[in-house]
Design a protein around this motif. Structure first.
Motif, PDB file in Angstrom:
ATOM      1  N   GLN A   1      -2.162  -4.721  -3.355  1.00 55.06           N
ATOM      2  CA  GLN A   1      -3.255  -3.853  -3.773  1.00 55.06           C
ATOM      3  C   GLN A   1      -2.971  -3.307  -5.167  1.00 55.06           C
ATOM      4  OE1 GLN A   1      -6.060  -3.199  -2.256  1.00 55.06           O
ATOM      5  NE2 GLN A   1      -5.725  -4.237  -0.315  1.00 55.06           N
ATOM      6  N   GLN A   3      -0.139  -1.167  -7.560  1.00 54.62           N
ATOM      7  CA  GLN A   3       1.247  -0.685  -7.705  1.00 54.62           C
ATOM      8  C   GLN A   3       1.406   0.050  -9.014  1.00 54.62           C
ATOM      9  OE1 GLN A   3       3.746  -4.245  -7.250  1.00 54.62           O
ATOM     10  NE2 GLN A   3       4.487  -3.395  -5.324  1.00 54.62           N
ATOM     11  N   LEU A   4       2.197   1.118  -8.976  1.00 50.79           N
ATOM     12  CA  LEU A   4       2.604   1.821 -10.188  1.00 50.79           C
ATOM     13  C   LEU A   4       4.121   1.718 -10.273  1.00 50.79           C
ATOM     14  CD1 LEU A   4      -0.283   3.019  -9.860  1.00 50.79           C
ATOM     15  CD2 LEU A   4       0.629   5.153 -10.744  1.00 50.79           C
ATOM     16  N   VAL A   5       4.614   1.255 -11.400  1.00 49.26           N
ATOM     17  CA  VAL A   5       6.049   1.080 -11.576  1.00 49.26           C
ATOM     18  C   VAL A   5       6.501   1.855 -12.804  1.00 49.26           C
ATOM     19  CG1 VAL A   5       7.924  -0.556 -11.944  1.00 49.26           C
ATOM     20  CG2 VAL A   5       5.990  -1.184 -10.485  1.00 49.26           C
ATOM     21  N   CYS A  22       4.907   3.932 -17.247  1.00 46.78           N
ATOM     22  CA  CYS A  22       4.390   3.709 -15.900  1.00 46.78           C
ATOM     23  C   CYS A  22       3.246   2.712 -16.016  1.00 46.78           C
ATOM     24  CB  CYS A  22       3.922   5.007 -15.275  1.00 46.78           C
ATOM     25  SG  CYS A  22       3.092   4.804 -13.695  1.00 46.78           S
ATOM     26  N   ALA A  24       0.471   0.262 -14.216  1.00 49.07           N
ATOM     27  CA  ALA A  24      -0.315   0.016 -13.012  1.00 49.07           C
ATOM     28  C   ALA A  24      -0.718  -1.451 -12.968  1.00 49.07           C
ATOM     29  CB  ALA A  24      -1.553   0.892 -12.994  1.00 49.07           C
ATOM     30  N   SER A  25      -0.648  -2.041 -11.786  1.00 45.65           N
ATOM     31  CA  SER A  25      -1.020  -3.447 -11.644  1.00 45.65           C
ATOM     32  C   SER A  25      -1.693  -3.655 -10.302  1.00 45.65           C
ATOM     33  CB  SER A  25       0.214  -4.345 -11.763  1.00 45.65           C
ATOM     34  OG  SER A  25       1.134  -4.066 -10.718  1.00 45.65           O
ATOM     35  N   GLY A  26      -2.324  -4.815 -10.167  1.00 47.87           N
ATOM     36  CA  GLY A  26      -3.017  -5.129  -8.924  1.00 47.87           C
ATOM     37  C   GLY A  26      -4.515  -5.125  -9.126  1.00 47.87           C
ATOM     38  N   TYR A 110      -2.840   6.985  -6.598  1.00 49.19           N
ATOM     39  CA  TYR A 110      -1.685   6.143  -6.327  1.00 49.19           C
ATOM     40  C   TYR A 110      -0.460   6.736  -7.027  1.00 49.19           C
ATOM     41  CZ  TYR A 110      -5.014   2.639  -4.675  1.00 49.19           C
ATOM     42  OH  TYR A 110      -6.002   1.976  -3.981  1.00 49.19           O
ATOM     43  N   GLY A 112       3.798   6.199  -8.186  1.00 49.64           N
ATOM     44  CA  GLY A 112       4.934   5.331  -8.426  1.00 49.64           C
ATOM     45  C   GLY A 112       6.119   5.757  -7.583  1.00 49.64           C
ATOM     46  N   GLN A 113       7.205   5.000  -7.690  1.00 52.78           N
ATOM     47  CA  GLN A 113       8.370   5.247  -6.853  1.00 52.78           C
ATOM     48  C   GLN A 113       9.319   6.271  -7.465  1.00 52.78           C
ATOM     49  OE1 GLN A 113       8.138   2.847  -9.010  1.00 52.78           O
ATOM     50  NE2 GLN A 113      10.112   2.820 -10.060  1.00 52.78           N
TER      51      GLN A 113
END
Length: 121
Positions: A1, A3-5, A22, A24-26, A110, A112-113
């Motif tokens: 879906q 993702q934030l990295v 940061c 965002a992808s998907g 959303y 991130g980790q």
């Protein structure tokens, strides 16, 4: 879906600088506000800085004049440039983004980790 990295955290001496990213992808239709938060050990997560899709920004008083938030809409990426770092800036830094996955869908927040920032005195 979606993702934030986050990336860019690390160990730095007081007075130094770091730049967090940061991405965002998907499945992304549009991104509204993008925000940085941080959480130090035994403390609640706190707001750091935010940027709207149009570029408007807002900062916590504790980081005004030292941190700068920016974004690259073409890359779905938000940045946090942190200068004049202090030991009290030590925390896990999280990004959050309000994202719509399709034209008719509501926006969801959303997260991130997180990325660790440690400032030594």
């Amino acid at each position: 879906q979606v993702q934030l990295v986050e990336s860019g955290g690390g160990l730095v001496q007081a007075g130094g600088s770091l730049r967090l990213s940061c991405a965002a992808s998907g499945r992304i239709f549009s991104i509204n506000g993008m925000t940085w938060y941080r959480q130090a050990p035994a403390l609640q997560r706190e707001f750091v800085a935010a940027i709207e899709s149009g570029g408007g920004t807002n900062y916590a008083d504790s980081v005004k004049g030292r941190f700068t938030i920016s974004r690259d809409n073409a890359k779905n990426t938000v940045y946090l440039q942190m200068n004049s770092l202090k030991p009290e800036d030590t925390a896990v830094y999280y990004c959050a983004a309000s994202i719509k996955t399709s034209i008719g869908a509501p926006a969801y927040l959303y997260w991130g980790q997180g990325t660790q920032v440690t400032v030594s005195s």
